[in-house]
Scaffold this motif. Structure first.
Motif: not given
Length: 430
Positions: A38-41, A47-49, A78-81
């Protein structure tokens, strides 16, 4: 007079500075943290999309000339939130944490800075453990918080179907290696054209508390390259070993049949490639042919004794077998023949028929030289026409045909080599 001091009024414990103090504490790396999956940012929103761009990779078919070309299909997007979970954690230092509490390993009172550092370390450990727990569940496809509440089901969010492989570890006859290959095979199928360099397998504690950590950490391309190199070495070595055995056996048969070491040495071996190793390696064991093709070669002689051939003359009624007086070479150093002998010595041969016996070709008025070969007698003749010291010498024995005795049996050796080859290759494939 009792003075009550608030340590947080002394500076150095503002919100920004406190956060910095927590971050500079030694990190507690967990198993997944060591693996680096896992990389952390950091983000500034709640929220993130995630945008998904699905490329389509198809194999292109061939079409007849002048036919319409195939048309590329459009990639789906496609996009997911996803809402970012908020997991705050607070702690406090009370009088009970300091008053009457000795420092660890000492009879002196516990210092405020020591207690604060211990509290911060414990908070950091709790966050680290929570993150590890969420990462483990993320690998399973279902993200949960510390209370076990499901936050996201990635199978549902991305429209995926969970695939499981039962290792049946409780059965003694289970082929674990095959099960592992089934897992990696499923992973490769689901990559849908992408590539991978390694695979990890993690197993947690079950009902019996078993702790098993299976790691398949190997570069697939490197494994394949190493396997190919091992195969090239095994195939090349096995081919050459069997070819050496065939050559040695054939040469031994020629010598045992009394055909001589010189004829045996005409059995040769060529390896392909001559240098290096290859999965397509081959070896050729053969008897050396006669490039000029003016006479029978070593290959023809070996083939004749291998098959027990009937030999007949191609240009006449008889086979002319030279005697010791004829020698081995004729005109122009070619193999001896009646015509070649006449040209070499300047003499005519006379046919002699013998009833019930083989006919002869003889040379009249001949003599024997120091090398034992027949030559023309020189000198004066007597009055009666006789040449003093001359003799009639048999040069060739004429026979209608000869059947050679089968002295060699090369075929079974070649067939036995086919059965020896797999074992020779497998011994070297390590």
């Amino acid at each position: 007079m009792t003075v009550i001091r608030n340590p947080f009024d002394a500076g150095g414990y503002s919100l920004a500075e406190m956060t910095e103090a927590i971050n500079i504490l030694p990190n507690l790396y967990t198993r997944l943290g060591q693996m680096g999956l896992f990389e952390f940012e950091g983000v500034t929103q709640r929220s993130v999309i995630i945008e998904q761009y699905e490329g389509v990779l198809n194999l292109l078919p061939s079409v007849p000339w002048s036919s319409p070309a195939t048309v590329g299909s459009r990639e789906g997007r496609s996009m997911r939130s996803f809402a970012i979970p908020h997991i705050p954690h607070d702690d406090a230092i009370t009088a009970a944490d300091l008053q009457g509490q000795p420092a660890l390993g000492s009879d002196q009172p516990d210092q405020l800075a020591v207690v604060m550092n211990r509290k911060l370390t414990l908070m950091r450990r709790k966050h680290a453990a929570t993150r590890e727990y969420m990462e483990v569940n993320a690998l399973r496809g279902i993200v949960k918080d510390g209370a076990g509440v499901t936050l996201y089901n990635y199978f549902t969010e991305f429209g995926l179907t969970q695939i499981s492989v039962d290792f049946v570890l409780g059965t003694a006859g289970t082929d674990v290696q095959t099960k592992c290959r089934d897992v990696t095979g499923q992973m490769e199928d689901e990559l849908q054209g992408e590539t991978m360099t390694y695979a990890h397998g993690l197993e947690g504690g079950g009902a019996r508390g078993m702790k098993l950590d299976i790691t398949l950490d190997a570069n697939i391309a490197g494994m394949m390259e190493a396997e190919i190199l091992a195969g090239e070495k095994a195939v090349t070595g096995g081919i050459r070993e069997v070819a050496d055995w065939v050559k040695a056996d054939w040469r031994g048969q020629v010598i045992s049949a009394g055909l001589g070491q010189r004829l045996a040495n005409t059995i040769r071996q060529n390896n392909y490639p001559a240098r290096g190793e290859s999965l397509g390696a081959a070896s050729l064991v053969y008897a050396r042919p006669n490039r000029k093709r003016r006479s029978a070669s070593a290959a023809d002689v070996i083939d004749a004794f291998d098959r027990g051939l009937m030999i007949r003359s191609r240009e006449g009624f008889f086979l002319a077998i030279p005697t010791a007086a004829a020698g081995m070479k004729g005109w122009g150093r070619e193999r001896i023949t009646p015509g070649g002998w006449e040209k070499r010595n300047g003499m005519r041969l006379r046919f002699v028929y013998r009833r019930g016996r083989h006919a002869l070709l003889v040379a009249d008025d001949a003599r024997f030289g120091r090398d034992g070969l027949a030559r023309q007698k020189r000198g004066r003749r007597r009055k009666d026409g006789i040449l003093t010291g001359a003799a009639t010498v048999p040069i060739f024995v004429l026979i209608p045909q000869v059947r050679l005795k089968k002295r060699l049996d090369l075929g079974p050796v070649a067939r036995a080599a086919e059965s020896r080859l797999p074992a020779a290759i497998l011994r070297r494939w390590k």
